[in-house]
Scaffold this motif. Structure first.
Motif, PDB file in Angstrom:
ATOM      1  N   ASN A 147      15.390 -35.710  26.249  1.00 50.65           N
ATOM      2  CA  ASN A 147      16.712 -35.433  26.832  1.00 50.65           C
ATOM      3  C   ASN A 147      17.051 -33.947  26.770  1.00 50.65           C
ATOM      4  OD1 ASN A 147      17.526 -38.213  27.450  1.00 50.65           O
ATOM      5  ND2 ASN A 147      17.325 -38.453  25.219  1.00 50.65           N
ATOM      6  N   GLU A 166      17.726 -31.020  29.821  1.00 48.92           N
ATOM      7  CA  GLU A 166      18.916 -30.157  29.844  1.00 48.92           C
ATOM      8  C   GLU A 166      18.573 -28.678  29.862  1.00 48.92           C
ATOM      9  OE1 GLU A 166      22.236 -30.740  29.824  1.00 48.92           O
ATOM     10  OE2 GLU A 166      22.001 -32.907  30.002  1.00 48.92           O
ATOM     11  N   GLY A 225      26.973 -28.063  21.614  1.00 52.40           N
ATOM     12  CA  GLY A 225      27.349 -29.213  22.437  1.00 52.40           C
ATOM     13  C   GLY A 225      26.127 -29.888  23.047  1.00 52.40           C
ATOM     14  N   ILE A 226      25.160 -29.079  23.418  1.00 49.92           N
ATOM     15  CA  ILE A 226      23.940 -29.619  24.029  1.00 49.92           C
ATOM     16  C   ILE A 226      23.104 -30.390  23.006  1.00 49.92           C
ATOM     17  CG2 ILE A 226      21.725 -28.863  25.021  1.00 49.92           C
ATOM     18  CD1 ILE A 226      23.340 -26.862  26.668  1.00 49.92           C
ATOM     19  N   ASP A 258      24.809 -33.693  22.660  1.00 47.37           N
ATOM     20  CA  ASP A 258      24.501 -34.565  23.801  1.00 47.37           C
ATOM     21  C   ASP A 258      23.117 -35.178  23.668  1.00 47.37           C
ATOM     22  OD1 ASP A 258      26.891 -34.061  24.982  1.00 47.37           O
ATOM     23  OD2 ASP A 258      26.145 -32.488  26.333  1.00 47.37           O
ATOM     24  N   SER A 259      22.145 -34.339  23.290  1.00 45.24           N
ATOM     25  CA  SER A 259      20.766 -34.837  23.228  1.00 45.24           C
ATOM     26  C   SER A 259      20.648 -35.943  22.179  1.00 45.24           C
ATOM     27  CB  SER A 259      19.793 -33.674  22.970  1.00 45.24           C
ATOM     28  OG  SER A 259      19.179 -33.764  21.716  1.00 45.24           O
ATOM     29  N   ARG A 268      23.147 -37.928  21.250  1.00 46.59           N
ATOM     30  CA  ARG A 268      23.862 -39.079  21.799  1.00 46.59           C
ATOM     31  C   ARG A 268      22.993 -39.840  22.804  1.00 46.59           C
ATOM     32  NH1 ARG A 268      28.160 -36.324  23.752  1.00 46.59           N
ATOM     33  NH2 ARG A 268      28.763 -35.582  21.680  1.00 46.59           N
ATOM     34  N   GLN A 269      22.166 -39.084  23.532  1.00 41.67           N
ATOM     35  CA  GLN A 269      21.301 -39.721  24.529  1.00 41.67           C
ATOM     36  C   GLN A 269      20.015 -40.280  23.919  1.00 41.67           C
ATOM     37  OE1 GLN A 269      20.868 -36.545  27.362  1.00 41.67           O
ATOM     38  NE2 GLN A 269      23.087 -36.463  27.670  1.00 41.67           N
ATOM     39  N   ALA A 287      30.998 -30.137  17.217  1.00 42.73           N
ATOM     40  CA  ALA A 287      30.276 -30.982  18.171  1.00 42.73           C
ATOM     41  C   ALA A 287      29.798 -32.294  17.533  1.00 42.73           C
ATOM     42  CB  ALA A 287      29.083 -30.221  18.746  1.00 42.73           C
TER      43      ALA A 287
END
Lengths: 324, 324
Positions: free
Chosen positions: B209, B213, B224-225, B228-229, B231-232, B273
């Motif tokens: 992931n 990105e 934040g990235i 996200d990674s 979370r994914q 984050a």
């Protein structure tokens, strides 16, 4: 109040108790020493504490009413809000409400402090850290104790005393310390750790002078004996001590980066027996380890007050607290 | 004085500067933001600082004479006695006499503080550490910054700011940090360290992931990235962050043993984050590591004030210093 009063400082050790009365210039007015007799139980010890304070009071040449406060240096964990000694392994104490007992008996404010905290405060008030602003003290003994003074105030937590330097992690893995922690300062730099390493050297035949003196029983390998063995040429013992000093230097790096002290005091029996080895060695390791902007911002000195550090400091701390 | 006055807090960052005026209840009266333009040199930046403060002053609705003090949060080393910014790499500054310049311009006391110190003070004054007694803050960012408040006072050395948490040694060996030190917190727990480890995971194909990105450029792998990674479903990235959190827990063990804080604040972009991962993880590791008598004596919380922490804290610190 501070002009006429006097203060009592008390050092409650596992084997002996020591107390003295001080005037506002830290001149000693009277002094008293007793064996602690910890094995006879908390009640007996407390009675001996009361008796010692009574003697210091009656022989100091001051009026009853001039006693402004009593400072008690205790070798254990203290609840600072309630004045209860939570745990003092060397005394065999648990949950002794020492402050209340003393305040009821003597009718003046009583301040409890950890023994090493008090020792560092003594060096700040009237010893080798006099005149400094932020002071950090490291006292390698059975464990490794520490203390910190910031702008005249002893660093203490809200409920617990602070500066448990012996238990800060400095490296990965390795043997367990007295609190079952790996990689802490205590595992390398306490007198127990140094004695244990030296006893192993004796066993391996690598410390002939130490072998003549004491053999492999680490309880016999006290600071003075370690110093003698090094003086007589036991290179292995010297290396063991230098290795310990390297870790004290590493701890100093942590402390400099956290507290930015202007003076660092090294004290306790090991340092008294080998001041040069400890002070010079720590200085060298610390300067190599700290960030460039911290170099030269602090001095490292040996403690001056010896056995009196804790009683001077306990009295001075009681005085400081009374002034607030 | 404190009833009617107002204070200005200023956060001088490498890319932007932020300032606000506060009344005695920390209500914001006015606010101003500008790009720093560090590359245009210290003189230009100082002129922009002066201009920003003038704007905050003129739009706050208070009289000229009501300005009690200005607090400046600076990302660098400060000589606290002279008020000179010794070194601020993100600004490209060396030896800028910022305090004198501002005091001459605005005719009120100016207080300089390290940016993370100010952030922690802001959380203490009006954020998630409100009401605590001893506060320690850890802010993992490019490096790992720290701050400490003891009884309402920011911990600072006599000449240098303190709490360089990122450079305390925690383990043996390993890669070098930004100041060429081995085994420090920064080598594992800074955003740079986490991003670098994550970029390697992308390279090895272990973070699909994150790869989608941003690829392997660690400058792109922002907090934040990373969140996200995770979370994914990028388990490798999650493990990297958890590993970093373990070391923050280890640093907390050191800080608890030294300072006995009642509140520990975690802040900065990474924590914002992934607050749960950082706060819960640090809590778990710390409780496992501290001595029994320290368990349950402290809380670990996430910072509340975000980008405003440093301006609130700088203003509050200027106020505290003015009250002394």
């Amino acid at each position: 109040m501070c002009e006429k009063g006097y203060w009592i400082g008390f050092d409650l050790g596992g084997t002996k108790m020591l107390a003295a009365a001080y005037d506002e210039n830290y001149s000693q007015l009277s002094r008293e020493k007793k064996r602690t007799k910890a094995l006879e139980g908390a009640e007996v010890v407390v009675e001996r504490v009361l008796d010692t304070i009574r003697k210091v009071k009656s022989s100091c040449g001051r009026e009853e009413t001039e006693l402004v406060g009593i400072g008690m240096a205790v070798p254990g964990t203290i609840d600072l809000e309630t004045g209860v000694v939570l745990e003092a392994p060397n005394l065999g104490w648990e949950n002794v409400p020492l402050r209340t007992i003393l305040e009821e008996e003597f009718g003046c404010p009583v301040v409890l402090g950890n023994d090493v905290d008090c020792g560092v405060y003594g060096e700040y008030a009237n010893g080798s850290a006099r005149g400094a602003c932020n002071v950090v003290g490291i006292f390698p003994g059975t464990g490794v104790g520490g203390g910190c003074v910031i702008d005249g105030m002893l660093l203490q937590g809200k409920r617990r005393t602070a500066m448990e330097i012996g238990h800060i992690p400095l490296y990965s893995g390795g043997p367990l310390d007295g609190a079952f922690r790996e990689g802490t300062l205590e595992t390398v730099a306490s007198r127990l750790a140094i004695s244990a390493a030296s006893a192993q050297a004796v066993f391996r035949g690598a410390a002939p002078n130490l072998k003549k003196e004491v053999g492999t029983d680490l309880a016999d390998i006290r600071s003075g004996i370690l110093a003698d063995s090094i003086r007589q040429g036991d290179k292995t013992v010297e290396k063991i001590v230098q290795h310990a000093v390297g870790y004290i230097g590493k701890a100093v790096v942590t402390l400099v980066h956290l507290f930015s002290p202007d003076r660092i005091v090294l004290g306790g029996g090991l340092v008294e027996a080998m001041p040069e080895l400890f002070v010079e060695g720590t200085r060298r390791h610390a300067e190599k380890g700290v960030l460039k902007s911290f170099r030269g911002t602090y001095e490292i000195v040996a403690a001056e007050l010896g056995d009196d550090a804790a009683i001077v400091g306990a009295a001075a701390w009681a005085r400081k607290k009374a002034e607030q």
